[in-house]
Design a protein around this motif. Structure first.
Motif, short mmCIF file in Angstrom:
data_model
loop_
_atom_site.label_atom_id
_atom_site.label_comp_id
_atom_site.label_asym_id
_atom_site.label_seq_id
_atom_site.Cartn_x
_atom_site.Cartn_y
_atom_site.Cartn_z
N GLU A 67 4.01 0.51 -7.70
CA GLU A 67 3.30 1.06 -6.53
C GLU A 67 2.40 2.24 -6.90
O GLU A 67 1.30 2.40 -6.38
N ARG A 85 -9.04 -12.28 -4.64
CA ARG A 85 -8.78 -11.44 -3.46
C ARG A 85 -7.84 -12.16 -2.48
O ARG A 85 -6.95 -11.55 -1.88
N GLU A 86 -8.05 -13.46 -2.33
CA GLU A 86 -7.15 -14.24 -1.45
C GLU A 86 -5.71 -14.20 -1.97
O GLU A 86 -4.76 -14.04 -1.21
N LYS A 87 -5.59 -14.32 -3.31
CA LYS A 87 -4.24 -14.29 -3.89
C LYS A 87 -3.60 -12.91 -3.68
O LYS A 87 -2.40 -12.80 -3.42
N ALA A 88 -4.43 -11.86 -3.79
CA ALA A 88 -3.90 -10.49 -3.58
C ALA A 88 -3.35 -10.35 -2.17
O ALA A 88 -2.31 -9.74 -1.94
N LYS A 89 -4.09 -10.93 -1.20
CA LYS A 89 -3.63 -10.87 0.20
C LYS A 89 -2.30 -11.60 0.35
O LYS A 89 -1.36 -11.07 0.97
N GLU A 90 -2.24 -12.79 -0.22
CA GLU A 90 -0.99 -13.58 -0.13
C GLU A 90 0.18 -12.82 -0.74
O GLU A 90 1.30 -12.85 -0.24
N LYS A 91 -0.09 -12.17 -1.87
CA LYS A 91 0.97 -11.47 -2.58
C LYS A 91 1.24 -10.09 -1.99
O LYS A 91 2.14 -9.38 -2.45
N LYS A 92 0.42 -9.69 -1.01
CA LYS A 92 0.53 -8.36 -0.38
C LYS A 92 0.54 -7.25 -1.43
O LYS A 92 1.42 -6.37 -1.44
N THR A 93 -0.44 -7.32 -2.30
CA THR A 93 -0.53 -6.31 -3.35
C THR A 93 -1.88 -5.61 -3.24
O THR A 93 -2.83 -6.16 -2.71
N ASP A 94 -1.93 -4.38 -3.73
CA ASP A 94 -3.16 -3.60 -3.58
C ASP A 94 -4.06 -3.67 -4.83
O ASP A 94 -4.89 -2.79 -5.04
#
Ligand SMILES: C[S@@+](CC[C@H](N)C(=O)[O-])C[C@H]1O[C@@H](n2cnc3c(N)ncnc32)[C@H](O)[C@@H]1O
Length: 229
Positions: A67, A85-94
């Motif tokens: 974090e 970016r879509e994968k980042a959203k799915e993974k809920k990562t910044d």
């Protein structure tokens, strides 16, 4: 040249992850894990992942820096960045994904603890210039981490040659619907400098020291690590 490369990756972006998994039988994930392990990445570090494609190595680094750490993935192909970016959203990562050409990074000197590139450096017009840029943005003692295909030696080399000249182009063409991308990828891999030859390019940047390599899966790929002087 770089315009052709960009267009080629834009064309196959939607099928890129599937093809990575199928053609490597999922082994590329273990190569990425090893790269992160050997890089010395730890809590709160900052990482720049260049030519990040759909972001798999960026996400692997994020898992390690946590974090409080910061990972930026960059690429010069927008369709690849969109998928990342879509994968980042799915993974809920910044993890942030930004547009950048590795030969001309927009980041200041001494900013990152690690800069990485996986399966990207051989597509760059001038790999030495790309490595120089990756080294420039590092803090002293920071690590450049490269994963790239090479040429296996010994008993395995014949099997792999047959596989990369027949199976990869065939499955690549069927799944990606691109006539040439999966001809281009093994062809460039079969010629790209590996082992000491690639270390020579790293050393020629004048910015890196203690450059070393690890053989991955009998020399199908290599992990290279160098330290910023
Ligand atoms: C084979 S993919 C690798 C993607 C990802 N790093 C991975 O490990 O799956 C190569 C990527 O390099 C990118 N690329 C090639 N030349 C580049 C350059 N000069 N600057 C930034 N990205 C580049 C392409 O757009 C493509 O996404």
């Amino acid at each position: 040249m770089s315009e052709d490369v960009r267009r080629m990756f834009a064309n196959i972006a939607g099928k890129y992850d599937l093809l990575n998994d199928v053609l490597s039988l999922g082994i590329h994930h273990s190569w990425r894990r090893k790269a992160v392990r050997e890089s010395g990445a730890g809590e709160a570090m900052s990482v720049l992942d260049c030519a990040c494609g759909t972001g798999d190595l960026s996400f692997e680094f994020k898992g390690k820096v946590g974090e409080s750490g910061n990972v930026i993935g960059t690429d010069f192909c927008e369709p690849m960045l969109e998928l990342a970016r879509e994968k980042a959203k799915e993974k809920k990562t910044d993890v942030k994904f930004e547009f950048a050409d590795v030969m001309n990074l927009q980041y200041e000197d001494n900013k990152f603890d690690i800069s990485s590139i996986s399966f990207g450096i051989r597509n760059v017009d001038d790999p030495r210039k790309g490595l120089q840029e990756m080294a420039r943005v590092l803090k002293p003692g920071g690590k450049v981490v490269v994963i790239e295909f090479g040429q296996p030696k010994g008993f395995f080399s014949l099997i792999y040659k047959i596989y990369s000249k027949t199976i990869i182009p065939l499955i690549g063409k069927i799944l990606s619907k691109s006539d040439f991308a999966y001809d281009y990828l093994p062809k460039t891999a079969s010629k790209f400098p590996c082992r000491e030859d690639f270390l020579g390019i790293m050393n020629s940047t004048g910015l890196l020291t203690n450059c070393r390599y690890y053989t991955l899966s009998f020399g199908i790929a290599f992990l290279y690590i160098g330290e910023r002087k």
